[in-house]
Design a protein around this motif. Structure first.
Motif, short mmCIF file in Angstrom:
data_model
loop_
_atom_site.label_atom_id
_atom_site.label_comp_id
_atom_site.label_asym_id
_atom_site.label_seq_id
_atom_site.Cartn_x
_atom_site.Cartn_y
_atom_site.Cartn_z
N GLN A 193 0.83 -1.20 0.00
CA GLN A 193 0.00 0.00 0.00
C GLN A 193 0.87 1.25 0.00
N ILE A 194 0.44 2.25 -0.75
CA ILE A 194 1.13 3.53 -0.79
C ILE A 194 0.32 4.56 -0.03
N TRP A 203 1.36 10.36 -6.78
CA TRP A 203 1.66 9.02 -7.29
C TRP A 203 1.11 8.89 -8.71
N PRO A 213 8.32 5.16 -7.39
CA PRO A 213 7.87 5.56 -6.05
C PRO A 213 7.09 6.87 -6.10
N ALA A 214 6.23 7.06 -5.10
CA ALA A 214 5.48 8.31 -5.00
C ALA A 214 6.44 9.47 -4.79
#
Length: 318
Positions: A193-194, A203, A213-214
């Motif tokens: 999960q981000i 994102w 990556p975000a």
């Protein structure tokens, strides 16, 4: 005399009856939508508060021009095209803004009213099929501690909303999410999960490319994201309480007026028809300003397929 009277009646209904029947047929579609909305008035819903025309709402495969005050419920779809936008108000006063070229589906919506001792709760699920979406929690609702658990499905991810202000978009090329305030959780199949929990956290994933990556959106990107879902004054905005209207035509024939109304509705303009002085006026109501009404009238006149050759802008009541 009796024979003459009987013979006259036997030839068929008079013009007044025919006119009444035609008018009744005109409003049947609208009544079906209206009565359906009333039957579900107690259910949770979202209200169309403003529209930058043209736009539509789809229910059960039937598409109708979007108009201020319309209530949307589960399984309804909101649709905008190039140059149009829509603003929805939820039961808890939070706002959903849809940018142009957007298809947005309400999968489920459930609001439980609060009380003197307990806050309200909202649990809903949405799907952004394409286009631009922005969600913003109402300040009063946040101050009262109202709870919400909303999920927004994109093409490649589901965004968990827990009370925030954020933007998202999806199209054939990519999915993207940016937080303006609060936090969201971006979930993907079989991936960690981000969490986006800082203003400007961003994102994006591009179709067919490895996920990165975000990161953090630049000021220019933030300005672009915000602008994509905002109404454009003077571009054809109708809203609840709008005082201006477009009179597309005033026609002697009820059939001609009905045909024009149908064409405008199909094109995403919420036209209605009223009898006035023995003629039939086809009009679009609730424009925010004279400029908004004028912009739409010019657009209608430029589209030969609609058959609006003249028309006028007027204040409501005139």
């Amino acid at each position: 005399m009796q024979r003459t009277s009987t013979a006259t009646r036997s030839r068929g209904p008079n013009r007044r009856v025919l006119r009444w029947q035609a008018c009744a047929l005109l409003v049947v579609g609208g009544l079906v939508w209206g009565l359906t909305g009333q039957a579900h008035a107690a259910a949770s819903h979202a209200v169309v508060e403003a529209v930058q025309l043209p736009a539509w709402v789809e229910r059960g495969g039937q598409r109708r021009a979007a108009e201020p005050g319309a209530r949307l419920r589960a399984e309804d779809k909101a649709i905008t095209v190039d140059g149009s936008r829509m603003l929805l108000r939820m039961d808890d006063k939070s706002v959903i803004k849809l940018g142009e070229q957007t298809e947005f589906l309400i999968q489920s919506i459930d609001t439980r009213p609060g009380s003197a001792t307990a806050p309200s709760e909202q649990a809903s699920a949405f799907k952004l099929l394409s286009g631009v979406f922005r969600y913003a929690t109402d300040y009063t609702s946040k101050a009262l501690g109202n709870k919400r658990e909303l999920n927004l499905e994109l093409a490649t991810a589901t965004v968990g909303i827990r009370g925030t202000d954020f933007w998202a978009m999806t199209d054939a090329a990519h999915d993207a999410v940016c937080v303006f305030e609060g936090k969201v959780a971006v979930e993907r199949d079989d991936k960690p999960q981000i969490n986006l929990d800082k203003p400007g956290a961003f994102w994006v994933v591009f179709t067919g490319q490895p996920e990165k990556p975000a990161g953090q959106a630049t000021p220019e990107q933030l300005a672009k994201f915000i602008g994509q879902a905002e109404m454009q004054p003077g571009s054809g905005i109708v809203l609840q309480g709008g005082r201006w209207r477009v009179v597309a035509a005033t026609l002697a024939s009820v059939a001609d007026a009905a045909g024009l109304r149908t064409r405008l509705q199909a094109a995403g303009y919420p036209a209605d028809m009223v009898a006035r002085g023995g003629r039939h006026e086809v009009r679009i109501n609730q424009f925010a300003t004279r400029e908004d009404a004028g912009a739409v009238l010019s657009r209608l006149q430029a589209d030969a397929s609609l058959g609006v050759t003249a028309g006028r802008v007027a204040l409501a009541g005139r």
